[in-house]
Design an enzyme around this catalytic site. Structure first.
Site, PDB file in Angstrom:
ATOM      1  N   ILE A  36       0.836  -1.212   0.000  1.00  0.00           N
ATOM      2  CA  ILE A  36       0.000   0.000   0.000  1.00  0.00           C
ATOM      3  C   ILE A  36       0.874   1.267   0.000  1.00  0.00           C
ATOM      4  CG2 ILE A  36      -0.268   0.343   2.504  1.00  0.00           C
ATOM      5  CD1 ILE A  36      -3.306   0.591   1.992  1.00  0.00           C
ATOM      6  N   ASN A  92      11.819  -8.403   6.626  1.00  0.00           N
ATOM      7  CA  ASN A  92      12.151  -7.715   7.872  1.00  0.00           C
ATOM      8  C   ASN A  92      11.748  -8.590   9.059  1.00  0.00           C
ATOM      9  OD1 ASN A  92      13.003  -5.398   6.474  1.00  0.00           O
ATOM     10  ND2 ASN A  92      10.908  -4.649   6.321  1.00  0.00           N
ATOM     11  N   GLY A  98      12.639  -3.544  11.385  1.00  0.00           N
ATOM     12  CA  GLY A  98      11.642  -2.695  10.739  1.00  0.00           C
ATOM     13  C   GLY A  98      10.345  -3.399  10.423  1.00  0.00           C
ATOM     14  N   HIS A 105       6.281 -12.115   5.595  1.00  0.00           N
ATOM     15  CA  HIS A 105       6.076 -11.663   4.219  1.00  0.00           C
ATOM     16  C   HIS A 105       7.415 -11.314   3.601  1.00  0.00           C
ATOM     17  CE1 HIS A 105       5.670  -8.246   6.989  1.00  0.00           C
ATOM     18  NE2 HIS A 105       6.277  -7.521   6.056  1.00  0.00           N
ATOM     19  N   LEU A 106       7.468 -11.484   2.302  1.00  0.00           N
ATOM     20  CA  LEU A 106       8.672 -11.166   1.528  1.00  0.00           C
ATOM     21  C   LEU A 106       8.344  -9.987   0.621  1.00  0.00           C
ATOM     22  CD1 LEU A 106      11.561 -12.120   0.688  1.00  0.00           C
ATOM     23  CD2 LEU A 106      10.438 -13.527  -1.062  1.00  0.00           C
ATOM     24  N   HIS A 107       9.143  -8.917   0.740  1.00  0.00           N
ATOM     25  CA  HIS A 107       8.976  -7.762  -0.149  1.00  0.00           C
ATOM     26  C   HIS A 107       9.748  -8.034  -1.448  1.00  0.00           C
ATOM     27  CE1 HIS A 107       7.780  -4.739   3.084  1.00  0.00           C
ATOM     28  NE2 HIS A 107       8.339  -5.673   3.836  1.00  0.00           N
TER      29      HIS A 107
HETATM   30  P1  5GP Z   1       7.085  -4.734   7.182  1.00  0.00           P
HETATM   31  O1  5GP Z   1       7.369  -3.317   7.616  1.00  0.00           O
HETATM   32  O2  5GP Z   1       6.343  -5.476   8.270  1.00  0.00           O
HETATM   33  O3  5GP Z   1       8.262  -5.478   6.660  1.00  0.00           O
HETATM   34  O4  5GP Z   1       6.128  -4.613   5.935  1.00  0.00           O
HETATM   35  C1  5GP Z   1       4.761  -4.416   6.032  1.00  0.00           C
HETATM   36  C2  5GP Z   1       4.311  -3.772   4.754  1.00  0.00           C
HETATM   37  O5  5GP Z   1       2.910  -3.898   4.673  1.00  0.00           O
HETATM   38  C3  5GP Z   1       4.642  -2.287   4.665  1.00  0.00           C
HETATM   39  O6  5GP Z   1       5.506  -2.048   3.564  1.00  0.00           O
HETATM   40  C4  5GP Z   1       3.278  -1.617   4.502  1.00  0.00           C
HETATM   41  O7  5GP Z   1       3.293  -0.554   3.573  1.00  0.00           O
HETATM   42  C5  5GP Z   1       2.399  -2.765   4.018  1.00  0.00           C
HETATM   43  N1  5GP Z   1       1.004  -2.640   4.412  1.00  0.00           N
HETATM   44  C6  5GP Z   1       0.530  -2.288   5.643  1.00  0.00           C
HETATM   45  N2  5GP Z   1      -0.809  -2.298   5.647  1.00  0.00           N
HETATM   46  C7  5GP Z   1      -1.193  -2.678   4.396  1.00  0.00           C
HETATM   47  C8  5GP Z   1      -2.468  -2.853   3.791  1.00  0.00           C
HETATM   48  O8  5GP Z   1      -3.524  -2.666   4.399  1.00  0.00           O
HETATM   49  N3  5GP Z   1      -2.481  -3.248   2.484  1.00  0.00           N
HETATM   50  C9  5GP Z   1      -1.323  -3.463   1.785  1.00  0.00           C
HETATM   51  N4  5GP Z   1      -1.454  -3.859   0.502  1.00  0.00           N
HETATM   52  N5  5GP Z   1      -0.105  -3.284   2.333  1.00  0.00           N
HETATM   53  C10 5GP Z   1      -0.038  -2.894   3.622  1.00  0.00           C
END
Ligand code: 5GP
Length: 119
Positions: A36, A92, A98, A105-107
């Site tokens: 998002i 992360n 972070g 999850h994998l970015h």
């Molecule tokens: P993290 O910071 O845990 O590695 O990554 C979580 C990711 O989830 C962030 O990059 C954030 O932008 C994304 N994210 C958080 N809420 C939502 C959502 O409601 N929908 C989508 N598609 N992504 C989200």
């Protein structure tokens, strides 16, 4: 850390379709959505359906699942035209890593030059 074993993260709600988000890929093991808040022109999240709060919770039983996450990210990089230009795969873990959503999850981020370490 927080939300250990929670099935109530935003990604669980998206998986259960309680919150709408377009699935770019889905099978029995995982699904893929767009981030998002994209960090680049292409920013996808590969999310397993099995509840796994962080990389710390992985066991040998998850080896195939994690391999599949990487392979699906690779396939989607190709579909999105960034295979040749390159992309970044990031997982992360925990506060200092972070992590903000406590479901593994994998970015997959691509479509622009990425600097390391990130700012
Ligand atoms: P993290 O910071 O845990 O590695 O990554 C979580 C990711 O989830 C962030 O990059 C954030 O932008 C994304 N994210 C958080 N809420 C939502 C959502 O409601 N929908 C989508 N598609 N992504 C989200």
């Amino acid at each position: 850390m927080s939300d250990d074993d929670s099935e109530d993260t935003i990604f669980h709600k998206i998986m259960r379709k309680e919150i709408s988000s377009k699935f770019l890929y889905e099978d029995d093991d995982l699904f893929v959505i767009r981030d998002i808040t994209p960090a680049g022109p292409i920013h996808l999240l590969v999310i397993p359906k099995k509840t796994i709060p962080t990389a710390n919770a992985l066991t040998p039983a998850d080896d195939a699942l994690v391999g599949k996450m990487v392979r699906v990210a690779r396939d989607l990089a190709e579909e999105n035209g960034v295979s040749e230009s390159g992309y970044r795969l990031v997982m992360n873990c925990g506060e200092d890593g972070g992590q903000t959503v406590y479901q593994l999850h994998l970015h997959m981020i691509g479509g622009r030059g990425l600097h390391w370490p990130p700012g």
